[in-house]
Design an enzyme around this catalytic site. Structure first.
Site, PDB file in Angstrom:
ATOM      1  N   ASP A  26      70.810  10.659  47.765  1.00  0.00           N
ATOM      2  CA  ASP A  26      71.825  10.946  46.829  1.00  0.00           C
ATOM      3  C   ASP A  26      73.139  10.971  47.614  1.00  0.00           C
ATOM      4  O   ASP A  26      74.166  10.812  46.860  1.00  0.00           O
ATOM      5  CB  ASP A  26      71.468  12.111  45.905  1.00  0.00           C
ATOM      6  N   LYS A  57      55.111  -1.371  21.848  1.00  0.00           N
ATOM      7  CA  LYS A  57      56.393  -1.494  20.939  1.00  0.00           C
ATOM      8  C   LYS A  57      57.110  -0.122  21.048  1.00  0.00           C
ATOM      9  O   LYS A  57      56.624   0.920  20.642  1.00  0.00           O
ATOM     10  CB  LYS A  57      55.863  -1.801  19.482  1.00  0.00           C
ATOM     11  N   CYS A 110      62.138  41.308  13.801  1.00  0.00           N
ATOM     12  CA  CYS A 110      62.045  40.188  15.013  1.00  0.00           C
ATOM     13  C   CYS A 110      60.655  40.851  15.866  1.00  0.00           C
ATOM     14  O   CYS A 110      60.666  41.954  16.144  1.00  0.00           O
ATOM     15  CB  CYS A 110      63.147  40.217  15.680  1.00  0.00           C
ATOM     16  N   CYS A 139      66.858  36.581  13.800  1.00  0.00           N
ATOM     17  CA  CYS A 139      67.141  37.669  14.066  1.00  0.00           C
ATOM     18  C   CYS A 139      68.318  38.214  14.300  1.00  0.00           C
ATOM     19  O   CYS A 139      69.298  37.357  14.631  1.00  0.00           O
ATOM     20  CB  CYS A 139      66.144  37.863  15.598  1.00  0.00           C
TER      21      CYS A 139
END
Length: 660
Positions: A31, A111, A400, A418
């Site tokens: 890289d 496909k 929650c 929440c």
């Protein structure tokens, strides 16, 4: 070596590296070397722009933002295929073929569920790419296709003209990562990889398309000048030699062999990093294809087998609720293990409370499960005749399950959310928003660094930002001393922000940037705002009852109060910087067009809103003034047609500075 030779050598090396990395999956260039060589090529081309060519690796993301897509008439139509939905229909297709030609062989391919495109090459150079459209006319998406690294910009052979067809797709791994990023940013999620690929390829800005990391599999030669072939498999071999990434395929000697291969592809569909919605069966001989010809709609020499959604019964043993990064509660059915589309399914989405209520899904029910789009298992229906007597209707919790805060239902949707300001499930999303440009504007605190800090256990609420220590941050991956110092300084500087930016940073429902500015200017301090009741809030221009309810609910929540106390103790500003300038522009609507020299469009809009005015993006009879800068366009013309007063920049500045 002269400049021209060095440029050509760099191009060849970089394109070879692209081919090895994106097509062969066997890179030989690091890289670092790739980035170094690309930078060198960019420098040389910048110094010698006359040497830039369309096939240069630097041009992969070099296109300008398009105003729209031009139409392309396909030289060879991109035909669709006749669908078959059962193995019996597939055998009938084979019988029809074999009645017309003898000794036929076939090619079977998965496909790909993506977006079909045509790629055009002249003398070996990629010159144009277009979407399928209606098969005869598509859209020119050349610049976006150049961002796909597996598309070669120059071929080893220099045929006078070559047109190939392929399917652009978004790899499943990229799709899941993209949706995670969109969820963090509060953006709507893509439903499936195909929608994501189609939306990405049709972006007007190629840089956006490049960031989506699309890929392509080529599966057909539409037209070739200067070369001939006898069989389809021969054309695919040739395309591979030209550095295309080619569709995986299998040769079959009979339609019965094709049927077995189609079943095998279906059983192994989870092994592909791209979605498939079927398998394609093609006659291999190009001469046989000529003999078979086409109907008005489809070629007679190919068929597309569409896999039916596989459904199987299973029993729901539990319903668990997950809290997403945006606070939405999502119910999930835990089911007895069942094999679907090649994988073992143990969970299925229940979407939301409305879905549960509509289908009357209960713990203990036997249900039909299928994979939606071959990805997400979902409940199709309840087999109520198998329902145990003791089952009860299911309701999502009113608090929650992660942090215990109250939950609310969106006024304009089915989501239950929440409200916890310090909910751990929403921490990543809340932090990214808190640090964003229109909120606390903490430079260097993007999604990657937020994730880094959270994973290291350094952040559990937004308030923890202001107790971060430079030495702790410096020890994190991808940071270091300088980056840590810059981040801590940016966090420290954010303490001085105006009250309006802090209000926006909280992410209170219905309170965005504009509402936050109005509230900060009206109340002047956080203490005054938190003490205001709904009646006092709704008396403020542009603050309705729903926004007022959201504000009072948020400020009264224990988590919100704890966050405010933490921020105050850290020295975060809780006062408005805006001077009490009154509402001289109240009731007036402005439209900004063209380029202003004294300030940006956003700064001009902020000045208008600070004086009580509104900013609109379009001209109408309700527009009070149009502010026209340099190179003003259609908005200026429409204002003139409607007789709307027009202000140039000096007039606009005088209006802002008028103290009367």
């Amino acid at each position: 070596m002269d400049i021209r030779q060095e440029i050509e050598q760099l191009r060849q090396e970089l394109e070879r590296a692209n081919y090895e990395y994106y097509v062969l999956d066997a890179p030989t260039m690091s890289d670092y070397d790739f980035d170094h060589n690309l930078r060198r090529l960019e420098e040389l081309e910048a110094a010698h722009p006359e040497l830039i060519t369309p096939d240069s690796p630097t041009q992969r993301v070099g296109g300008k933002v398009a105003e729209g897509f031009a139409e392309v008439v396909h030289q060879v139509p991109l035909e669709s295929l006749q669908d078959v939905f059962s193995l019996e229909e597939l055998l009938e297709f084979g019988q029809r073929v074999e009645e017309s030609v003898e000794g036929v062989s076939y090619d079977v391919e998965p496909k790909v569920d993506g977006l079909s495109v045509a790629l055009e090459y002249e003398n070996g150079v990629f010159v144009r790419g277009a979407t399928r459209g209606d098969g005869r006319v598509g859209e020119d998406v050349t610049q976006n296709l150049k961002t796909i690294r597996s598309i070669p910009l120059r071929l080893p052979d220099s045929l006078p003209r070559l047109i190939v067809r392929g399917e652009v797709f978004m790899p499943k791994s990229v799709f899941h990562k993209l949706n995670e990023e969109r969820e963090l940013a509060g953006q709507p999620l893509f439903a499936n990889p195909r929608n994501a690929a189609a939306g990405s390829l049709r972006q007007l800005d190629p840089k956006i398309a490049a960031a989506r990391k699309l890929d392509i599999l080529v599966f057909n030669i539409q037209y070739a000048e200067g070369i001939t072939f006898k069989e389809h498999t021969e054309t695919l071999d040739y395309l591979e030699s030209q550095h295309f990434r080619v569709i995986p395929r299998s040769s079959c000697r009979s339609i019965e062999d094709c049927s077995r291969r189609v079943e095998a592809i279906g059983d192994g569909r989870e092994n592909y990093d791209f979605d498939i919605d079927g398998a394609v069966i093609k006659v291999n001989s190009l001469a046989d294809r000529e003999t078979l010809g086409s109907t008005a709609k489809f070629p007679r020499w190919a068929a597309a087998y569409k896999y039916p959604p596989e459904q199987k019964p299973s029993r729901i043993v539990d319903i668990v609720v997950q809290v997403g990064r945006t606070g939405v509660l999502t119910p999930k059915a835990v089911v007895e293990p069942v094999r679907l589309a090649g994988t073992t399914v143990t969970n299925a989405t229940l979407h939301n409370q409305d879905f549960i209520t509509e289908k009357d899904v209960r713990i203990g029910d036997t249900v039909l499960v299928q994979k939606a789009g071959e990805i997400i298992p979902e409940i199709v229906s309840v087999l109520k005749e198998k329902r145990p007597q003791e089952t009860k209707p299911y309701r999502l919790p009113d608090h929650c399950p992660v942090c215990g805060a109250a939950v609310v239902r969106d006024e304009d949707g089915v989501a239950i959310r929440c409200t916890g300001a310090e909910c751990p499930a929403q921490l990543m999303r809340n932090l990214v928003h808190f640090a964003s440009r229109d909120a606390m504007d903490i430079e260097g605190l993007g999604p990657a660094n937020v994730e880094n800090l959270v994973n290291a256990g350094l952040l559990k609420t937004p308030g923890d930002l202001y107790s971060l220590q430079e030495e702790d941050v410096a020890r994190l991956d991808r940071m270091g001393k300088k980056s840590a110092k810059n981040l801590i300084e940016a966090i420290e500087n954010s303490k001085k922000n105006d009250l309006s930016k802090l209000l926006n940073a909280f992410g209170i429902r219905q309170v965005g940037q504009k509402a936050a500015q109005v509230l900060a200017r009206q109340f002047g301090s956080m203490d005054a705002l938190t003490a205001a009741g709904e009646e006092e809030l709704t008396a403020v221009p542009d603050i309705g009852s729903i926004t007022a309810q959201s504000l009072t609910a948020w400020f009264s929540a224990p988590q919100s109060q704890h966050l405010l106390e933490t921020l105050k103790a850290a020295g975060v500003n809780m006062e408005s910087h805006a001077a009490p300038v009154g509402d001289r522009l109240a009731g007036l609507t402005f439209v900004l067009t063209g380029e202003l020299t004294g300030f940006t469009r956003k700064e001009a809009g902020d000045r208008i809103q600070a004086l009580g005015g509104k900013v609109s993006g379009s001209v109408s009879k309700k527009t009070s003034y149009v502010v026209a800068g340099e190179a003003a366009g259609s908005k200026l013309r429409k204002a003139q047609e409607l007789g709307i007063p027009i202000l140039d920049e000096p007039d606009f500045l005088a209006m802002l500075e008028d103290e009367k």
